[in-house]
Design a protein around this motif. Structure first.
Motif, PDB file in Angstrom:
ATOM      1  N   LEU A 156      40.344  32.313  62.847  1.00  0.00           N
ATOM      2  CA  LEU A 156      40.653  32.023  64.252  1.00  0.00           C
ATOM      3  C   LEU A 156      42.009  31.349  64.434  1.00  0.00           C
ATOM      4  CD1 LEU A 156      37.172  30.743  65.499  1.00  0.00           C
ATOM      5  CD2 LEU A 156      38.152  33.028  65.742  1.00  0.00           C
ATOM      6  N   TYR A 157      42.372  30.480  63.489  1.00  0.00           N
ATOM      7  CA  TYR A 157      43.566  29.657  63.697  1.00  0.00           C
ATOM      8  C   TYR A 157      44.593  29.788  62.573  1.00  0.00           C
ATOM      9  CZ  TYR A 157      40.063  27.508  66.712  1.00  0.00           C
ATOM     10  OH  TYR A 157      39.074  27.296  67.636  1.00  0.00           O
ATOM     11  N   GLY A 158      44.388  30.722  61.645  1.00  0.00           N
ATOM     12  CA  GLY A 158      45.321  30.887  60.548  1.00  0.00           C
ATOM     13  C   GLY A 158      46.632  31.526  60.995  1.00  0.00           C
ATOM     14  N   VAL A 182      42.818  39.908  68.487  1.00  0.00           N
ATOM     15  CA  VAL A 182      42.355  39.068  69.598  1.00  0.00           C
ATOM     16  C   VAL A 182      43.326  37.902  69.757  1.00  0.00           C
ATOM     17  CG1 VAL A 182      40.488  37.607  70.489  1.00  0.00           C
ATOM     18  CG2 VAL A 182      39.940  39.667  69.170  1.00  0.00           C
ATOM     19  N   GLU A 183      43.691  37.630  71.001  1.00  0.00           N
ATOM     20  CA  GLU A 183      44.576  36.490  71.275  1.00  0.00           C
ATOM     21  C   GLU A 183      44.115  35.840  72.575  1.00  0.00           C
ATOM     22  OE1 GLU A 183      49.349  35.395  71.604  1.00  0.00           O
ATOM     23  OE2 GLU A 183      48.673  37.489  71.368  1.00  0.00           O
ATOM     24  N   TRP A 184      43.705  34.562  72.447  1.00  0.00           N
ATOM     25  CA  TRP A 184      43.236  33.814  73.613  1.00  0.00           C
ATOM     26  C   TRP A 184      43.485  32.329  73.385  1.00  0.00           C
ATOM     27  CZ3 TRP A 184      39.182  30.190  74.159  1.00  0.00           C
ATOM     28  CH2 TRP A 184      38.906  29.821  75.480  1.00  0.00           C
ATOM     29  N   ILE A 224      43.457  36.130  66.298  1.00  0.00           N
ATOM     30  CA  ILE A 224      42.891  36.843  65.150  1.00  0.00           C
ATOM     31  C   ILE A 224      43.779  38.040  64.848  1.00  0.00           C
ATOM     32  CG2 ILE A 224      40.863  38.032  64.246  1.00  0.00           C
ATOM     33  CD1 ILE A 224      39.158  36.496  66.195  1.00  0.00           C
ATOM     34  N   SER A 225      44.329  38.039  63.666  1.00  0.00           N
ATOM     35  CA  SER A 225      45.252  39.101  63.278  1.00  0.00           C
ATOM     36  C   SER A 225      44.858  39.649  61.913  1.00  0.00           C
ATOM     37  CB  SER A 225      46.684  38.574  63.232  1.00  0.00           C
ATOM     38  OG  SER A 225      46.812  37.583  62.217  1.00  0.00           O
TER      39      SER A 225
END
Length: 264
Positions: A84-86, A94-96, A101-102
């Protein structure tokens, strides 16, 4: 002989009968390459090879899961945090807000998951079969660490069980007095302070008793039990070296080796 000592010496596993110093060295050798790299191939290969070693540790399956469940819980939670935060790289799925998330973060998450398991599981499994007194004998006789440091650490470790009993006794005493229904924070603070005072008193008495028995005397001291480091112990260390070498070699061959301490 303590109950723990009796249990560790009657286990059926081959590894359980070895010198604790050898287990410490094997765990360190296995963990070293996994600490300096962050890739899923080396960690997964190391975990697979360690699983074979666990069969000789002398643990029943129920005991194995009971001892290692915190590791199995921590590994996916750590991987989820990285996902989520790496650091983001590659395609972003996903980007919020602060969540991103990449492709790169998912790769790091998988690598972190296997890395936590591969580093933590050998330490837990191998040291379940370690008696503190045997470990102290090995550290002082095999690794020649200062006897005062080793014996002081051993005495402190032996006190952990007494601290747990003291905490329960304090809890029962407060409940008998009718003061156990206070707020949890206030009750915890009061019991913690009482346990601290009790620990200081017990530590002072223990230090005086050890000094009176000559534990702090200068010169070469003798030991009640001889700590041996023989062929079987060297074989366990060699197994740890082999696990590290194979995991690193496979990662390098697969092109996933990621030396995190190298120049960026």
């Amino acid at each position: 002989m303590s109950l723990l000592a009796a249990n560790t010496r009657t286990r059926p596993g081959v590894v359980a009968q070895l010198n604790p110093v050898a287990k410490l060295a094997a765990s360190a050798v296995i963990a070293l390459p996994l600490i300096v790299t962050l890739d899923w191939v080396s960690a997964a290969v190391a975990l697979a090879l360690e699983s074979v070693l666990f069969l000789f540790a002398g643990l029943r399956w129920r005991e194995f899961w009971m001892r290692t469940w915190p590791v199995w819980l921590a590994a996916p939670l750590t991987a989820l945090t990285i996902a989520l935060y790496g650091a983001a790289s590659g395609q972003v799925y996903v980007e919020w807000f602060v969540v991103r998330i990449s492709e790169g973060s998912l790769t790091l998450a998988v690598a972190t998951f296997f890395r936590v398991l591969a580093v933590a599981l050998p330490s837990v499994v191998l040291f379940v079969t370690v008696d503190p007194t045997d470990l102290a004998d090995g550290l002082a006789q095999v690794w020649h660490l200062p006897a005062r440091f080793v014996l002081g650490a051993l005495a402190g470790l032996r006190m952990v069980g007494l601290f747990l009993e003291d905490w329960r006794a304090l809890e029962l005493a407060r409940r008998a007095r009718g003061i156990a229904d206070q707020s949890r924070i206030r009750r915890f603070a009061g019991m913690a302070f009482a346990l601290l005072v009790l620990s200081i008193r017990r530590g002072s008495k223990l230090a005086t008793a050890m000094e009176a028995r000559g534990f702090g005397a200068p010169g070469r001291r003798t030991w009640a039990r001889l700590s041996r480091f023989g062929r079987r112990e060297w074989m366990l260390v060699a197994v740890g070296v082999a696990i590290s070498a194979v995991s690193v070699s496979v990662a390098v061959a697969a092109g996933t080796w990621n030396f995190i301490l190298g120049p960026r």
